[in-house]
Design an enzyme around this catalytic site. Sequence first.
Site: not given
Length: 730
Positions: A17, A20, A427, A625, A629
């Site tokens: 559970c 634990c 961008d 990309d 950036d």
Amino acid sequence: MAGQIKKVEFNIKGMTCAACAARIEKVLSRKPGILTASVNLATETATVEYEEDIIDVYKIISIIQELGYDAVEKEEKDALLEKEEKKKEVESLKKLVVISFFLTAPLVFTMVFKLLGFHGGVFENPWIQLMLATPVQFLIGFRYYKGAYHSLKSGSANMDVLIALGTSAAYFYSFYNILTLPKEMIHEHLYFESSAVIITLITLGKYLEAVAKGKTSEAIKKLMGLQPKTARVVREGIERDIPVEDVKVGDIIVVRPGEKIPVDGVIIEGYSSVDESMLTGESIPVEKKVGDEVIGVTINKTGSFKFKATKVGKDTVLSQIVKLVEQAQGSKAPIQKLADKISGVFVPFVIFVALITFFIWYFAYGDFTRGLINAVAVLVIACPCALGLATPTSVMVGTGKGAEYGVLIKGGEHLEKAHSINTIILDKTGTITKGVPEVTDIISLGNLSKEEILNLAACAEKNSEHPLGEAIVKKAKEKSDIPEPESFEAIPGHGIYAAIGDREIYLGNRRLMKLKDIPTDEVEDILEKLEDEGKTAMILAVGGKIEGIIAVADTLKENSKVAIEELKKMGIEVWMITGDNERTARAIAQKVGIDHVIAEVLPEHKAKEVERLKKQGKITAMVGDGINDAPALAAADVGIAIGTGTDVAIETADIVLMSGDLKGIVTAVKLSRATMRNIKQNLFWAFIYNTLGIPLAAFGYLSPAIAGGAMAFSSVSVVTNALRLRRFKP
């Protein structure tokens, strides 16, 4: 001086559970040399960051073992092997459920017959009931006793403590009654069916949970199943089929139409179109020629080609994706910390409530039996299993589903953050546009012809990696060879300088001309006209005088407009950020329906613009990309990289869109919202269930057997609700 910091993952068996997981995390975090520890109940894994000169892997494993759990360092396992292990675990639980059911059924039937006023036959005999209940209590229930022992030994309490306490109370009280009560009274005071039913139903719950949890990683299994088993390699001039594991970097591989590409590489001969949909979600096949990269597991459609293997084994794109998804599934969403905190204090609180229940019934009403039975029901109904599974199961399914649609989410925290995004900053080049610009206009303003202008510009741009420069070079190459410049210098955000023969050449924007004191007043009308058409105008100055203008236009990606419309419908503000001048930027923005534009931003200032929007209280996602950036991706609340971009952007981002399609942003946000909805539903039901269940049990409205069944099925219902996310479609 601190030692080298390392990160290691462990597989942990025996957690039952959330308490634990919380306990292992707590104990590890307190040990010297351990910097961070994160334990995930749903994936049964722990991720530990530690200082190598203070503590090592073996010591960490022994700490976990002392707490009563099996731990091994996580290895790069074959998906089929892992599937086999999970299958064995499910089969083992199934056997326990079947045995437990057959031993418990007669006890339940006897109780039902007795309630209906019928005779229970041979099973009414208390000694036969004891014989049936004992194997269930101590053989089937051994796992709960073992867990309870280790939990108490380490100074805390988990679900196993509640089960062991509750069932032992019912079992030993019944056994005590057999030994002490008169024969005619024994039947009224036997509760063997309660303890046996609790253990049977909880074990059934564990079995159903294991089956359901097996389905949460379907996406990873699907991805791993894509890998072809063999590759056709050319060695010593002979083509031969070999197992894909034996392919080495540098091998030449032959791929025919309809075949899967076995590993990553670069085409050296032939051309084809390749279906990359299984990785990018992009349905249109991509044209491939000599020099283009191909990715393992994608499907060759039309032509035959040879390629050189560049990445094999765990270095391939597929393996990296699988690893990324596994790490994301093992990570925690911030909302889970709430559940973890509650689970940590919940079990001791429940034991306290059970004791209070017993004492009130015994001392206030003088009913020892009723007090004991209600206390047992409280212990059993309150097990915090559902609470521990509520978040991680949804995160597992959500991140797996994202991978299926080419959206890689790097962790639960990013999945959670993405649902509250209200501002997306895009961008321009390579994100909204294809990033493959073409020369559209060449304008001569002095003594040079158009061909000379193009040639000089191409010569100056020959060593540049800027997409606009590449477009000029590509155009010039169609007509003649391009000589090398004597010297070259890139001026970021402005343009370039080159020396060609005895000529000094500057090629760039207005800022560059201003920097070099070259007046642009005479060409302003031409520049504005080109910019109004959405073109980027580059000014060519030779020897301090403007000789010409070259206009370059970048075409829009097919789905940019549709994706931006969809984001706006979802209540998200869309911004565009670009180094282009205001006029060109606005022309592009108008075409795709973007209302907010930040233009003429130098690469190093993009992150500052993101910070500025954040200060206005906006929850931001930056989409880009390129290398330039990366700082902005890191500065945003959520960084989203286009997977067709640079490795640096992909490394920095929190979410990666495998295809260059902006519709992936829509998928990521919608998936995040669906997952968070799912987590909140799970937590609501887990909390409500325990909150309502405890008083009902304390007041005597729930028998221990019903409490056991309800507890087991609450966990199953949480996992089943999480599995509904598998139906998500972007």
